[in-house]
Design a protein around this motif. Sequence first.
Motif, PDB file in Angstrom:
ATOM      1  N   LEU A  10      17.613  55.851  16.671  1.00 53.22           N
ATOM      2  CA  LEU A  10      17.787  54.818  15.650  1.00 53.22           C
ATOM      3  C   LEU A  10      18.076  55.433  14.282  1.00 53.22           C
ATOM      4  O   LEU A  10      18.902  54.924  13.525  1.00 53.22           O
ATOM      5  CB  LEU A  10      16.549  53.921  15.568  1.00 53.22           C
ATOM      6  CG  LEU A  10      16.397  52.894  16.694  1.00 53.22           C
ATOM      7  CD1 LEU A  10      15.068  52.172  16.563  1.00 53.22           C
ATOM      8  CD2 LEU A  10      17.529  51.894  16.687  1.00 53.22           C
ATOM      9  N   ALA A  11      17.409  56.533  13.949  1.00 60.30           N
ATOM     10  CA  ALA A  11      17.637  57.206  12.674  1.00 60.30           C
ATOM     11  C   ALA A  11      19.057  57.744  12.610  1.00 60.30           C
ATOM     12  O   ALA A  11      19.731  57.627  11.578  1.00 60.30           O
ATOM     13  CB  ALA A  11      16.619  58.321  12.480  1.00 60.30           C
ATOM     14  N   LEU A  12      19.542  58.344  13.701  1.00 63.76           N
ATOM     15  CA  LEU A  12      20.918  58.847  13.744  1.00 63.76           C
ATOM     16  C   LEU A  12      21.923  57.695  13.631  1.00 63.76           C
ATOM     17  O   LEU A  12      22.948  57.818  12.967  1.00 63.76           O
ATOM     18  CB  LEU A  12      21.163  59.639  15.024  1.00 63.76           C
ATOM     19  CG  LEU A  12      20.503  61.011  15.104  1.00 63.76           C
ATOM     20  CD1 LEU A  12      20.687  61.606  16.505  1.00 63.76           C
ATOM     21  CD2 LEU A  12      21.083  61.929  14.059  1.00 63.76           C
ATOM     22  N   LEU A  13      21.611  56.601  14.277  1.00 60.54           N
ATOM     23  CA  LEU A  13      22.487  55.445  14.220  1.00 60.54           C
ATOM     24  C   LEU A  13      22.531  54.878  12.794  1.00 60.54           C
ATOM     25  O   LEU A  13      23.599  54.510  12.291  1.00 60.54           O
ATOM     26  CB  LEU A  13      21.997  54.372  15.202  1.00 60.54           C
ATOM     27  CG  LEU A  13      22.855  53.120  15.333  1.00 60.54           C
ATOM     28  CD1 LEU A  13      24.253  53.490  15.829  1.00 60.54           C
ATOM     29  CD2 LEU A  13      22.211  52.137  16.268  1.00 60.54           C
ATOM     30  N   ALA A  14      21.394  54.818  12.134  1.00 60.61           N
ATOM     31  CA  ALA A  14      21.339  54.301  10.769  1.00 60.61           C
ATOM     32  C   ALA A  14      22.141  55.185   9.813  1.00 60.61           C
ATOM     33  O   ALA A  14      22.793  54.690   8.892  1.00 60.61           O
ATOM     34  CB  ALA A  14      19.891  54.201  10.296  1.00 60.61           C
ATOM     35  N   GLU A  15      22.103  56.484  10.024  1.00 61.14           N
ATOM     36  CA  GLU A  15      22.863  57.392   9.170  1.00 61.14           C
ATOM     37  C   GLU A  15      24.356  57.262   9.398  1.00 61.14           C
ATOM     38  O   GLU A  15      25.155  57.466   8.492  1.00 61.14           O
ATOM     39  CB  GLU A  15      22.432  58.839   9.426  1.00 61.14           C
ATOM     40  CG  GLU A  15      21.052  59.167   8.895  1.00 61.14           C
ATOM     41  CD  GLU A  15      20.605  60.562   9.289  1.00 61.14           C
ATOM     42  OE1 GLU A  15      21.414  61.332   9.854  1.00 61.14           O
ATOM     43  OE2 GLU A  15      19.439  60.878   9.034  1.00 61.14           O
ATOM     44  N   SER A  16      24.732  56.908  10.609  1.00 62.16           N
ATOM     45  CA  SER A  16      26.152  56.822  10.917  1.00 62.16           C
ATOM     46  C   SER A  16      26.785  55.524  10.429  1.00 62.16           C
ATOM     47  O   SER A  16      27.996  55.420  10.320  1.00 62.16           O
ATOM     48  CB  SER A  16      26.382  56.974  12.416  1.00 62.16           C
ATOM     49  OG  SER A  16      25.857  55.842  13.097  1.00 62.16           O
TER      50      SER A  16
END
Length: 110
Positions: A10-16
């Motif tokens: 989720l954190a990686l998705l939010a950054e993308s």
Amino acid sequence: MNHQLIEQELALLAESITPTQLHRSRILDDATQESRGERIKRHWSRVVIGCSLVLFCGPLLGSMIEVDLPRPRRAQAVESAALEHATQTQTSYDWALVEVFKRQSATDPW
């Protein structure tokens, strides 16, 4: 999948995810429309309050202020003044009426 791995995903998705220019302009347009709508509401509420004050307080203030306007002369007073003027100046009644009205308008302007 464990809980920690889901949070990382989720954190990686939010950054993308980054807002695009289209998204930014839509947000600004919405905010502008909302602000404009609020200004219009405030304006009309002020207009309504002002009109209400004039409608409700105007008659009250009008009754407090007493204006003493000169009263119009009665027909009998004008006729007698015209007859008196006609006999004094040896003119017709019609011209005497004109003279009486002239004198009255000179002393009592509109």
